[in-house]
Design an enzyme around this catalytic site. Structure first.
Site, PDB file in Angstrom:
ATOM      1  CE  LYS A  85      -2.051   3.033   1.878  1.00 23.72           C
ATOM      2  NZ  LYS A  85      -1.839   4.430   1.436  1.00 23.72           N
ATOM      3  N   GLY A 141       6.393   5.232   8.428  1.00 15.58           N
ATOM      4  CA  GLY A 141       5.539   6.415   8.420  1.00 15.58           C
ATOM      5  C   GLY A 141       5.601   7.112   9.769  1.00 15.58           C
ATOM      6  CD  GLU A 146      12.709   1.061  10.101  1.00 15.29           C
ATOM      7  OE1 GLU A 146      13.233   2.123  10.497  1.00 15.29           O
ATOM      8  OE2 GLU A 146      13.186  -0.049  10.322  1.00 15.29           O
ATOM      9  CB  CYS A 175      12.431   9.302   8.862  1.00 19.05           C
ATOM     10  SG  CYS A 175      13.535   8.280   7.886  1.00 19.05           S
ATOM     11  CD  GLU A 187       9.055  13.294  11.837  1.00 19.92           C
ATOM     12  OE1 GLU A 187       7.912  12.828  11.971  1.00 19.92           O
ATOM     13  OE2 GLU A 187      10.000  12.647  11.366  1.00 19.92           O
TER      14      GLU A 187
HETATM   15  P1  NAD Z   1       1.813   8.664   7.487  1.00 20.85           P
HETATM   16  O1  NAD Z   1       1.978   7.893   8.736  1.00 20.85           O
HETATM   17  O2  NAD Z   1       0.759   9.693   7.402  1.00 20.85           O
HETATM   18  O3  NAD Z   1       1.499   7.657   6.269  1.00 20.85           O
HETATM   19  C1  NAD Z   1       2.334   6.564   5.976  1.00 20.85           C
HETATM   20  C2  NAD Z   1       1.516   5.488   5.291  1.00 20.85           C
HETATM   21  O4  NAD Z   1       0.530   5.015   6.214  1.00 20.85           O
HETATM   22  C3  NAD Z   1       0.759   5.972   4.062  1.00 20.85           C
HETATM   23  O5  NAD Z   1       0.782   4.967   3.076  1.00 20.85           O
HETATM   24  C4  NAD Z   1      -0.656   6.170   4.590  1.00 20.85           C
HETATM   25  O6  NAD Z   1      -1.631   6.028   3.597  1.00 20.85           O
HETATM   26  C5  NAD Z   1      -0.753   5.033   5.600  1.00 20.85           C
HETATM   27  N1  NAD Z   1      -1.774   5.224   6.646  1.00 20.85           N
HETATM   28  C6  NAD Z   1      -2.283   6.394   7.133  1.00 20.85           C
HETATM   29  N2  NAD Z   1      -3.207   6.144   8.088  1.00 20.85           N
HETATM   30  C7  NAD Z   1      -3.271   4.794   8.219  1.00 20.85           C
HETATM   31  C8  NAD Z   1      -4.020   3.922   9.057  1.00 20.85           C
HETATM   32  N3  NAD Z   1      -4.907   4.371   9.941  1.00 20.85           N
HETATM   33  N4  NAD Z   1      -3.806   2.595   8.952  1.00 20.85           N
HETATM   34  C9  NAD Z   1      -2.896   2.105   8.078  1.00 20.85           C
HETATM   35  N5  NAD Z   1      -2.177   2.883   7.240  1.00 20.85           N
HETATM   36  C10 NAD Z   1      -2.357   4.209   7.314  1.00 20.85           C
HETATM   37  O7  NAD Z   1       3.236   9.261   7.142  1.00 20.85           O
HETATM   38  P2  NAD Z   1       3.636  10.215   5.927  1.00 20.85           P
HETATM   39  O8  NAD Z   1       3.087  11.569   6.181  1.00 20.85           O
HETATM   40  O9  NAD Z   1       3.297   9.535   4.645  1.00 20.85           O
HETATM   41  O10 NAD Z   1       5.222  10.225   6.071  1.00 20.85           O
HETATM   42  C11 NAD Z   1       5.892  11.023   6.974  1.00 20.85           C
HETATM   43  C12 NAD Z   1       6.263  10.261   8.220  1.00 20.85           C
HETATM   44  O11 NAD Z   1       6.966   9.074   7.908  1.00 20.85           O
HETATM   45  C13 NAD Z   1       7.196  11.064   9.104  1.00 20.85           C
HETATM   46  O12 NAD Z   1       6.823  10.937  10.445  1.00 20.85           O
HETATM   47  C14 NAD Z   1       8.546  10.395   8.871  1.00 20.85           C
HETATM   48  O13 NAD Z   1       9.454  10.577   9.914  1.00 20.85           O
HETATM   49  C15 NAD Z   1       8.159   8.976   8.683  1.00 20.85           C
HETATM   50  N6  NAD Z   1       9.195   8.229   7.945  1.00 20.85           N
HETATM   51  C16 NAD Z   1       9.980   7.323   8.607  1.00 20.85           C
HETATM   52  C17 NAD Z   1      10.986   6.640   7.938  1.00 20.85           C
HETATM   53  C18 NAD Z   1      11.878   5.636   8.644  1.00 20.85           C
HETATM   54  O14 NAD Z   1      12.539   4.841   7.981  1.00 20.85           O
HETATM   55  N7  NAD Z   1      11.946   5.631   9.962  1.00 20.85           N
HETATM   56  C19 NAD Z   1      11.193   6.858   6.582  1.00 20.85           C
HETATM   57  C20 NAD Z   1      10.383   7.776   5.943  1.00 20.85           C
HETATM   58  C21 NAD Z   1       9.381   8.459   6.639  1.00 20.85           C
END
Ligand code: NAD
Length: 496
Positions: free
Chosen positions: A189, A242, A264, A298, A399
């Site tokens: 996804k 995420g 992550e 991140c 963040e």
């Molecule tokens: P997000 O958590 O909003 O979304 C990430 C993914 O989760 C998307 O595909 C989204 O559609 C899905 N999602 C959202 N709500 C959900 C739910 N209730 N159930 C299941 N899936 C759901 O994050 P974002 O805004 O896309 O990305 C930014 C965040 O990601 C930042 O906090 C960043 O630090 C983190 N990030 C971490 C890493 C790492 O390796 N640690 C790498 C990249 C980004």
């Protein structure tokens, strides 16, 4: 502004994109679609199928059937061949991937092009690992007979992979590689903000001889498709990248069948500069530790601790360096800093600029959205350096996920180690010094998954990457990652 340096990618042919389920490209069961936007211009890029609960259920069934069917017969060498074929296909299509990520998430095209070696190296690393995963023979002391004992490592089963938008291609490969290397199957996804390179990769996968249903891709919104995947009773593991908030929801959703979950998550990483440093190296290094990919990383070094003795000079030089960075359309050759990914994210970063000012931090560079000619419709925020930040300010704790660095003073190594660790996150960290003793001290003292010394954001397929504390658990890359996709079985054979 100059004309874009590229033609539109062939993959964007104007037709709505579909879901890949059981080896076939299909529309969402609801018939609904949604649009993906180019953040450099605000224009619609493509129409995508809006997958939901029913589509996830179909995809999970396809993944289960593949796991219990033809995919089981694939030996490690066969899975390796699939990954090597994929690497060759990605190599041939790399310009398309570069364009799609630049158009959809605004990563400067020149930066994306430099990622070719890294991306191909990653896929080939996973190919190598496919034939290097094994259990072990174990000497036992069991009473009552002679026993041969050994362990088997077996694929955990059906994996749900959910990823963000900020590194669409690498996030995908970090999850796909171990799935294929270990013999699992997957439902992927992608983020609703950046799905196109994932769809192209899925399209290439269908040309590798991979059985139908091993990898399925369901585009759509997190609260629908993502939530359905996290809660599905026939998914064995969720591999998530995420935000912390979504990670918490995923953990809650996964308790029904006690899925294995790896997370992550986010960060607020410290980057520590000592007075003995070579400023010519450390100034651009510390600036780009935060501003690379427009701060949408991140592990970005967003809390820049600078030793008191050089604080004023160093922060002024970081601010001056940031003013030299070209902010613009991701497709322009001279762009170093692209747009923020979406209107929503632009609003969030802008709010933090106000919060920083209100909290009493000094703006040393940047600080407001760019709306001049050529940038008015895109989501552009210039690299922003805040001076005189205090530990308790929100811009030093939360963040932001944009090009905003908070600079803080310190005078003593033990003090800075404590302050750097005073956060709920623990993803990246940086140290700039010529003193090897200080470097080793902080390599141990910092509570973070990665410590970069006199460098930042270095990555290698063989080096694990992941978090401490609320930055999550599980690792991407490195051998540690594979155990998250494998079950260990103990085998006992009585021989006498
Ligand atoms: P997000 O958590 O909003 O979304 C990430 C993914 O989760 C998307 O595909 C989204 O559609 C899905 N999602 C959202 N709500 C959900 C739910 N209730 N159930 C299941 N899936 C759901 O994050 P974002 O805004 O896309 O990305 C930014 C965040 O990601 C930042 O906090 C960043 O630090 C983190 N990030 C971490 C890493 C790492 O390796 N640690 C790498 C990249 C980004």
């Amino acid at each position: 502004m100059n004309a874009p340096i590229v033609q539109p990618p062939a993959f964007l042919d104007g037709r709505p994109k579909k879901l890949l389920i059981g080896g076939k490209w299909v529309e969402a069961a609801s018939g609904k679609t949604f649009n993906t936007i180019n953040p450099s211009t605000g224009n619609v890029l493509a129409e995508l199928a809006q997958g939901g609960t029913e589509d996830i259920d179909r995809a999970v069934k396809a993944a289960r059937a593949a796991f219990e069917g033809p995919w089981r017969k694939f030996k490690p060498h066969d899975r390796q061949e699939i990954l090597l074929k994929l690497a060759d296909l990605v190599d041939r299509h790399f310009d398309q991937f570069t364009l799609l990520d630049a158009l959809e998430m605004g990563e400067p095209i020149t930066r994306r092009r430099n990622a070719r070696r890294r991306v191909l190296g990653l896929i080939r690393y996973y190919a190598g690992m496919a034939t290097n995963l094994h259990g072990e023979t174990v000497e036992n002391s069991a009473p009552g007979g002679d026993f041969v004992t050994y362990t088997l490592k077996e694929p955990v089963g059906v994996v749900g992979a959910i990823v963000p938008w900020n590194g669409p291609m690498v996030s995908w490969i970090w999850k796909l590689g171990p799935v294929l290397a270990t013999g699992c199957t997957a439902i992927y996804k992608p983020s609703e903000e950046a799905s196109l390179s994932a769809l192209l990769l899925a399209d290439l996968l269908t040309q590798t001889g991979l059985p139908e249903g091993v990898v399925n891709i369901v585009t759509g919104h997190g609260h629908e498709a993502g939530a359905a995947l996290a809660a599905h009773p026939d998914v064995d593991k969720i591999a998530f990248t995420g935000s912390v908030e979504t990670g918490q929801k995923i953990l809650q959703a996964s308790i029904g069948n006690l899925k294995r979950v790896t997370l992550e998550l986010g960060g607020k990483s410290p980057d520590i500069v000592f007075a003995d440093v070579d400023m010519d190296l450390a100034v651009p290094g510390a600036a780009m530790a935060c501003f690379g990919n427009t701060g949408q990383v991140c592990s970005a070094g967003t809390r820049l601790f600078v030793e008191d003795k050089i604080y004023d000079e160093f922060t002024e030089r970081v601010a001056a360096f940031s003013r030299t960075l070209n902010v613009g359309d991701a497709l322009e050759a001279e762009t170093q800093i692209g747009p923020i990914v979406s209107q929503k994210q632009l609003d969030r970063v802008s709010r933090y600029l106000d919060i920083g000012r209100d909290e009493g931090a000094r703006v040393l560079s940047g600080g407001a959205r760019l709306t001049d000619e050529g940038r008015a419709d895109g989501y552009f925020i210039p690299p922003t350096v805040f001076g005189d930040v205090q530990d308790e300010m929100r811009i030093a704790r939360e963040e932001i996920f944009g090009p905003v660095v908070s600079t803080l003073r310190f005078s003593d190594i033990e003090e800075v180690a404590k302050r750097a660790n005073r956060t709920s996150f623990g993803l990246g960290s940086g140290v700039w010094t010529r003193d090897v003793g200080k470097a080793h001290y902080l390599a141990k003292a910092l509570r973070a998954g990665s410590v970069w010394i006199n460098c930042y954001q270095m990555m290698d397929p063989a080096m694990p990457f992941g978090g401490y504390k609320m930055s999550g658990y599980g690792r991407e890359s490195g051998t540690a990652q594979f155990d998250d996709y494998l079950n260990v079985k103990s085998v006992w054979i009585r021989t006498a």
